[in-house]
Design an enzyme around this catalytic site. Sequence first.
Site, PDB file in Angstrom:
ATOM      1  N   HIS A 145      56.383  10.334  74.957  1.00  0.00           N
ATOM      2  CA  HIS A 145      56.553  10.930  73.638  1.00  0.00           C
ATOM      3  C   HIS A 145      57.277   9.976  72.691  1.00  0.00           C
ATOM      4  O   HIS A 145      58.360   9.483  72.991  1.00  0.00           O
ATOM      5  CB  HIS A 145      57.356  12.229  73.786  1.00  0.00           C
ATOM      6  CG  HIS A 145      57.438  13.057  72.557  1.00  0.00           C
ATOM      7  ND1 HIS A 145      58.603  13.650  72.141  1.00  0.00           N
ATOM      8  CD2 HIS A 145      56.494  13.410  71.649  1.00  0.00           C
ATOM      9  CE1 HIS A 145      58.381  14.344  71.041  1.00  0.00           C
ATOM     10  NE2 HIS A 145      57.113  14.209  70.717  1.00  0.00           N
ATOM     11  N   HIS A 188      58.585  10.159  61.649  1.00  0.00           N
ATOM     12  CA  HIS A 188      58.383  11.579  61.926  1.00  0.00           C
ATOM     13  C   HIS A 188      58.794  12.460  60.755  1.00  0.00           C
ATOM     14  O   HIS A 188      58.118  13.434  60.426  1.00  0.00           O
ATOM     15  CB  HIS A 188      59.168  11.988  63.174  1.00  0.00           C
ATOM     16  CG  HIS A 188      59.000  13.421  63.554  1.00  0.00           C
ATOM     17  ND1 HIS A 188      59.776  14.439  63.023  1.00  0.00           N
ATOM     18  CD2 HIS A 188      58.140  14.030  64.408  1.00  0.00           C
ATOM     19  CE1 HIS A 188      59.416  15.591  63.536  1.00  0.00           C
ATOM     20  NE2 HIS A 188      58.414  15.372  64.374  1.00  0.00           N
TER      21      HIS A 188
END
Length: 243
Positions: free
Chosen positions: A10, A52
């Site tokens: 991830h 992000h």
Amino acid sequence: MWPYPKVVAHRGGGTLAPENTLAAMQCGLRYGFRAVEFDVMLSKDAIPVLMHDPLFGRTVRGDSNVASTTADALMQMDAGSWFSNDFAGELVPSYQQVVAFCLEHGIWMNVEIKPVPGFETETGKVVAQMTRQMQAGAQVLFSSFSFDALMSARESAPEIPRGYLTDQIQNDWQQRLQTLSAVALHTNYRHLTAELTAQIKAAGYGVFCYTVNTPERAREIVGWGVDAFCTDRIDLISHDFIT
């Protein structure tokens, strides 16, 4: 239904390195992962970078935002100090830099298209076109919470596979997958059940989960028929956990 890697690091290196950086990709590789997930967003000048959050403050310092900052300025920002002093000076990378690194090392990429609100269509288009230009399509699967971004990616590079990303699976999941010509549904394992997994698989789609951080939970969902998942705990769950 899922011919791709089954355990994915991830944001590159999970909990072991600052997310969405080249250092994170290198960390995942050191742990044997040749499959990574990361987030891509457009700068003010429409250049895709790894990020992000649309607003600064968590992984980079400042009170501005990605959409109003040029790529050159973004790529001079420290994206490592927030994580630890060991990564001080680790810079925000461009999508092009990370794709080049992954291609060099044979790393498969789950590219999450994460548009700044209002730039969904443009982000999907630019990311898809750059991926095609870099001849990286064979090593990439696009995913996104944005239906519009994925539709745009489909129009720009229909040959690159897509997975529709959703937190809680809605009743129209199959219609959305069909419209996108998607190959898989990506979802939060916390809202998934064995029964729903079976329904998705029976419809002919792969099932990918985020973010699974214990071997016990990983074994449980794999037992349901989940094809693949990403993890932050690359130190606990190995790249070959699913054989």
